[in-house]
Design a protein around this motif. Structure first.
Motif, PDB file in Angstrom:
ATOM      1  N   GLU A   2      24.322  38.906  35.764  1.00  0.00           N
ATOM      2  CA  GLU A   2      24.795  39.974  36.623  1.00  0.00           C
ATOM      3  C   GLU A   2      25.501  41.034  35.790  1.00  0.00           C
ATOM      4  OE1 GLU A   2      27.116  38.607  39.909  1.00  0.00           O
ATOM      5  OE2 GLU A   2      25.848  36.853  40.170  1.00  0.00           O
ATOM      6  N   ASN A   3      25.556  42.260  36.348  1.00  0.00           N
ATOM      7  CA  ASN A   3      26.311  43.316  35.686  1.00  0.00           C
ATOM      8  C   ASN A   3      27.795  42.985  35.758  1.00  0.00           C
ATOM      9  OD1 ASN A   3      24.083  44.832  35.026  1.00  0.00           O
ATOM     10  ND2 ASN A   3      24.119  45.983  36.937  1.00  0.00           N
ATOM     11  N   GLY A   7      35.227  48.214  34.888  1.00  0.00           N
ATOM     12  CA  GLY A   7      36.193  49.095  35.540  1.00  0.00           C
ATOM     13  C   GLY A   7      37.034  48.377  36.571  1.00  0.00           C
ATOM     14  N   LYS A   8      36.393  47.542  37.387  1.00  0.00           N
ATOM     15  CA  LYS A   8      37.132  46.786  38.406  1.00  0.00           C
ATOM     16  C   LYS A   8      38.090  45.801  37.753  1.00  0.00           C
ATOM     17  CE  LYS A   8      35.548  48.377  42.307  1.00  0.00           C
ATOM     18  NZ  LYS A   8      36.254  49.573  42.683  1.00  0.00           N
ATOM     19  N   LYS A   9      37.656  45.201  36.643  1.00  0.00           N
ATOM     20  CA  LYS A   9      38.535  44.268  35.928  1.00  0.00           C
ATOM     21  C   LYS A   9      39.757  45.008  35.394  1.00  0.00           C
ATOM     22  CE  LYS A   9      35.494  40.627  34.452  1.00  0.00           C
ATOM     23  NZ  LYS A   9      35.330  39.653  33.420  1.00  0.00           N
ATOM     24  N   SER A  63      38.124  39.294  27.498  1.00  0.00           N
ATOM     25  CA  SER A  63      38.296  38.992  28.925  1.00  0.00           C
ATOM     26  C   SER A  63      37.744  40.118  29.805  1.00  0.00           C
ATOM     27  CB  SER A  63      39.765  38.731  29.260  1.00  0.00           C
ATOM     28  OG  SER A  63      40.522  39.914  29.139  1.00  0.00           O
ATOM     29  N   LEU A  64      37.650  41.305  29.249  1.00  0.00           N
ATOM     30  CA  LEU A  64      37.079  42.422  30.006  1.00  0.00           C
ATOM     31  C   LEU A  64      35.553  42.350  30.043  1.00  0.00           C
ATOM     32  CD1 LEU A  64      39.309  45.328  28.621  1.00  0.00           C
ATOM     33  CD2 LEU A  64      39.605  44.052  30.763  1.00  0.00           C
ATOM     34  N   GLU A  68      32.181  37.303  35.954  1.00  0.00           N
ATOM     35  CA  GLU A  68      33.037  36.657  36.943  1.00  0.00           C
ATOM     36  C   GLU A  68      32.454  35.284  37.274  1.00  0.00           C
ATOM     37  OE1 GLU A  68      35.943  37.874  38.380  1.00  0.00           O
ATOM     38  OE2 GLU A  68      35.758  39.473  36.906  1.00  0.00           O
ATOM     39  N   THR A  69      33.322  34.323  37.496  1.00  0.00           N
ATOM     40  CA  THR A  69      32.900  32.992  37.907  1.00  0.00           C
ATOM     41  C   THR A  69      32.934  32.925  39.420  1.00  0.00           C
ATOM     42  OG1 THR A  69      33.823  32.010  35.910  1.00  0.00           O
ATOM     43  CG2 THR A  69      33.456  30.536  37.757  1.00  0.00           C
TER      44      THR A  69
END
Length: 181
Positions: A2-3, A7-9, A63-64, A68-69
């Protein structure tokens, strides 16, 4: 794959730290406009910009970049466990699957049953805990009787087998790393 919404992070880390967009932009020495575009997914930051943002947020740069898990995939409800029966031995997988470096399962060994005819070995290191009953474990040439509450560590490549010569099921919780069954 997945992408990854970098930015959200960044926005999540920023708000968790209690920084305004202007404060973070100033700390990272980028314009507030650039930060806004990054957070809204309208601009892709350079590696250098990611490094300075990560430093300002006090998080590792990698981490960026991590996906996402989906935490829902980490939960295994008892009614949804994967089950396998092999020659009277019952295995219930407690881990969601065999991905990763660790798997945990419950092995049920009925009376007068053994895990194999001869001692076997595998590359995985194993720790087992007896939940119910009694069982004999063979470790190389040695034999041990384990009862409820006992545990054993089986190093990688150690020849071993389980044998239940008793009148009740033996129920064993075990973890193996890397997963090998």
């Amino acid at each position: 794959m997945e992408n990854i919404d970098i930015g959200k992070k960044i926005e999540r880390y920023r708000t968790a730290k209690g920084y305004s967009s202007r404060e973070l932009a100033k700390m990272a020495e980028i314009t507030p406009s650039m930060l806004s575009q990054i957070e809204r997914g309208l601009a892709n930051p350079s590696i250098q910009t990611l490094k300075v943002l990560a430093k300002a947020l006090d998080v590792p740069t990698f981490s960026l970049l991590l996906e996402e898990t989906n935490t829902e995939e980490l939960v295994v409800k008892s009614k949804n466990r994967k089950k396998m029966v092999v020659e009277n031995l019952s295995y219930e997988l407690l881990s969601p699957d065999f991905t990763g470096t660790l798997a945990t399962a419950i092995l049920t060994v009925p009376p007068n049953t053994s895990s194999s005819d001869k001692l076997l070995e595998h590359k995985g290191e194993e720790v087992a805990f007896i939940l119910e009953g009694k069982i004999k474990v063979f470790l190389n040439e040695e034999e041990y009787i384990l009862e409820t509450g006992d545990s054993v560590k089986i190093p990688s490549h150690m020849k071993h087998k389980w044998e239940n010569n008793f009148d009740e099921n033996a129920v064993i919780l075990f973890s193996v790393t890397p997963p090998a069954f």
